[in-house]
Motif scaffolding. Structure first.
Motif, short mmCIF file in Angstrom:
data_model
loop_
_atom_site.label_atom_id
_atom_site.label_comp_id
_atom_site.label_asym_id
_atom_site.label_seq_id
_atom_site.Cartn_x
_atom_site.Cartn_y
_atom_site.Cartn_z
N UNK A 214 4.26 -47.00 -6.39
CA UNK A 214 4.32 -48.03 -7.35
C UNK A 214 3.36 -47.50 -8.56
N UNK A 215 4.16 -47.44 -9.88
CA UNK A 215 3.32 -46.87 -10.88
C UNK A 215 2.82 -45.48 -10.72
N UNK A 216 3.25 -44.26 -9.86
CA UNK A 216 2.78 -43.23 -9.69
C UNK A 216 3.75 -42.19 -9.68
N UNK A 217 3.35 -40.99 -9.76
CA UNK A 217 4.16 -39.92 -9.80
C UNK A 217 4.76 -39.31 -8.44
N UNK A 218 6.09 -39.25 -8.43
CA UNK A 218 6.59 -38.73 -7.15
C UNK A 218 7.24 -37.20 -7.43
N UNK A 219 7.16 -36.28 -6.54
CA UNK A 219 7.97 -35.32 -6.49
C UNK A 219 9.06 -35.23 -5.06
N UNK A 220 10.10 -35.17 -5.85
CA UNK A 220 11.22 -35.06 -4.60
C UNK A 220 11.68 -33.71 -4.45
N UNK A 221 10.92 -33.04 -3.21
CA UNK A 221 11.28 -31.71 -3.10
C UNK A 221 12.40 -31.40 -2.48
N UNK A 222 13.42 -30.53 -2.69
CA UNK A 222 14.63 -30.45 -1.98
C UNK A 222 15.55 -31.68 -2.25
N UNK A 223 15.82 -31.85 -3.55
CA UNK A 223 16.23 -33.26 -3.75
C UNK A 223 17.87 -33.45 -3.35
N UNK A 224 18.16 -32.20 -3.19
CA UNK A 224 20.02 -32.61 -2.94
C UNK A 224 20.58 -33.35 -3.71
N UNK A 225 21.07 -34.57 -3.31
CA UNK A 225 21.94 -35.56 -4.20
C UNK A 225 20.84 -36.24 -4.90
N UNK A 226 19.65 -36.47 -4.82
CA UNK A 226 18.62 -37.16 -5.61
C UNK A 226 18.17 -38.17 -4.87
N UNK A 227 18.94 -38.62 -3.76
CA UNK A 227 18.55 -39.88 -2.97
C UNK A 227 17.11 -40.28 -2.82
N UNK A 228 16.33 -39.72 -2.59
CA UNK A 228 14.95 -40.12 -2.22
C UNK A 228 14.32 -40.35 -3.62
N UNK A 229 14.36 -39.57 -4.37
CA UNK A 229 13.70 -39.77 -5.86
C UNK A 229 14.31 -40.80 -6.57
N UNK A 230 15.63 -40.89 -6.31
CA UNK A 230 16.30 -41.99 -6.96
C UNK A 230 15.63 -43.48 -6.51
N UNK A 231 15.63 -43.46 -5.23
CA UNK A 231 15.25 -44.84 -4.64
C UNK A 231 13.73 -45.14 -5.35
N UNK A 232 12.89 -44.10 -5.35
CA UNK A 232 11.54 -44.27 -5.60
C UNK A 232 11.57 -44.70 -7.51
N UNK A 233 12.46 -44.01 -8.08
CA UNK A 233 12.81 -44.24 -9.50
C UNK A 233 13.03 -45.92 -9.72
N UNK A 234 14.12 -46.07 -9.06
CA UNK A 234 14.59 -47.57 -9.16
C UNK A 234 13.66 -48.49 -8.76
N UNK A 235 12.73 -48.48 -7.70
CA UNK A 235 11.80 -49.23 -7.00
C UNK A 235 10.51 -49.09 -7.34
N UNK A 236 10.09 -48.59 -8.65
CA UNK A 236 8.60 -48.67 -9.05
C UNK A 236 7.99 -47.55 -9.59
N UNK A 237 8.41 -46.17 -9.22
CA UNK A 237 7.74 -45.05 -9.53
C UNK A 237 7.61 -44.98 -11.04
N UNK A 238 6.34 -44.44 -11.56
CA UNK A 238 6.13 -44.14 -12.97
C UNK A 238 7.20 -43.05 -13.46
N UNK A 239 7.22 -41.98 -12.55
CA UNK A 239 7.73 -40.91 -12.86
C UNK A 239 8.31 -40.06 -11.80
N UNK A 240 9.47 -39.56 -11.83
CA UNK A 240 9.76 -38.63 -10.66
C UNK A 240 10.42 -37.20 -10.92
N UNK A 241 9.72 -36.26 -10.38
CA UNK A 241 10.12 -34.90 -10.56
C UNK A 241 10.89 -34.32 -9.34
N UNK A 242 12.17 -34.00 -9.76
CA UNK A 242 12.90 -33.32 -8.80
C UNK A 242 13.07 -31.77 -8.73
#
Ligand SMILES: C[S@@+](CC[C@H](N)C(=O)[O-])C[C@H]1O[C@@H](n2cnc3c(N)ncnc32)[C@H](O)[C@@H]1O
Length: 230
Positions: free
Chosen positions: A67-95
């Protein structure tokens, strides 16, 4: 590294089931929480068919981690994990992903879910092109300890035995103070790429956040989600 027949059969089964064309799928994270029309491109890991889908649900339920934090989605593939974080509260997502098809796929899904203003996408080997630290780093790494074959998508599941150690060697440089690493694992793949066994060798602390026998089309057996800290 020699594999048992059961392990080799499982790898063959997964690769055989990754000869898909582009498709769209509704991914159910929880009751009433659906990622509609999630895009999966050819030569990209199918997040709806593997324990990737349990991880994305788990991230939905544990959104306090980002929540309101920065996330790195390493080995993002389709982007599924980072997309969920982006939709549900992350401040920023780096794939980040090493291969071209996952990068294209992640960019399409970012556009699909209108996350352009809070995301960045980099192609490279692990953290090669990442300049920033994060509070949460997610890596659904290639589990099997043999090298990729000529089938392009195999780099998603066949990691050899070096990727996990290269990741643990450098991840500390990209983690903010108090930051957390989340990694799933399918235990049939053995001990060489099991974060629960390998992370402590790098001085990292590990706890099991979730463990269960699961049954998903292509993965049936024991899985874990590990929470790893410096
Ligand atoms: C198991 S898939 C996970 C995909 C996606 N995160 C998910 O949960 O569905 C592993 C991904 O890691 C990527 N990968 C493999 N080696 C890598 C490396 N050295 N650096 C960055 N990405 C890598 C693969 O291309 C693949 O997209």
């Amino acid at each position: 590294m020699s594999l048992t027949k059961k392990q080799q059969d499982q790898i063959d089964y997964q690769l055989e089931n990754h000869k898909h064309s582009r498709y769209e799928v509704d991914i159910v994270l929880a009751e009433g929480q659906i990622l509609e029309k999630f895009i999966v491109l050819p030569d990209v890991l199918r997040p709806d068919k593997l324990i990737a889908s349990f991880l994305s649900s788990w991230l939905f339920y544990n959104n306090g981690l980002y929540q309101d934090k920065t996330v790195i989605d390493m080995g993002c593939g389709s982007g599924i994990q980072g997309i969920v974080c982006g939709i549900y509260g992350a401040k920023k997502v780096i794939f980040s992903d090493i291969a071209t098809e996952p990068i294209d796929n992640t960019k399409e899904n970012i556009k699909n879910y209108k996350l352009e203003t809070k995301t960045e996408v980099y192609q490279g080997d692990l953290f090669e092109n990442i300049k920033e630290k994060a509070d949460l780093i997610i890596f659904n790494h290639p589990f099997w300890p043999i090298n990729p074959t000529e089938q392009k998508v195999s780099i998603s599941i066949l990691g050899g035995v070096e990727v996990i150690h290269n990741f643990f060697d450098s991840v500390g440089n990209y983690l903010n103070q108090g930051g957390i690493i989340i990694m799933p694992y399918f235990h049939l793949a053995g001990e060489e790429n099991d974060p629960g066994i390998q992370a402590p060798k790098h001085g990292l602390g590990v706890e099991v956040a979730f463990r269960a026998e699961v049954s998903k089309t292509l993965h049936t057996g024991l899985m874990s989600i590990y929470k790893i800290k410096k």
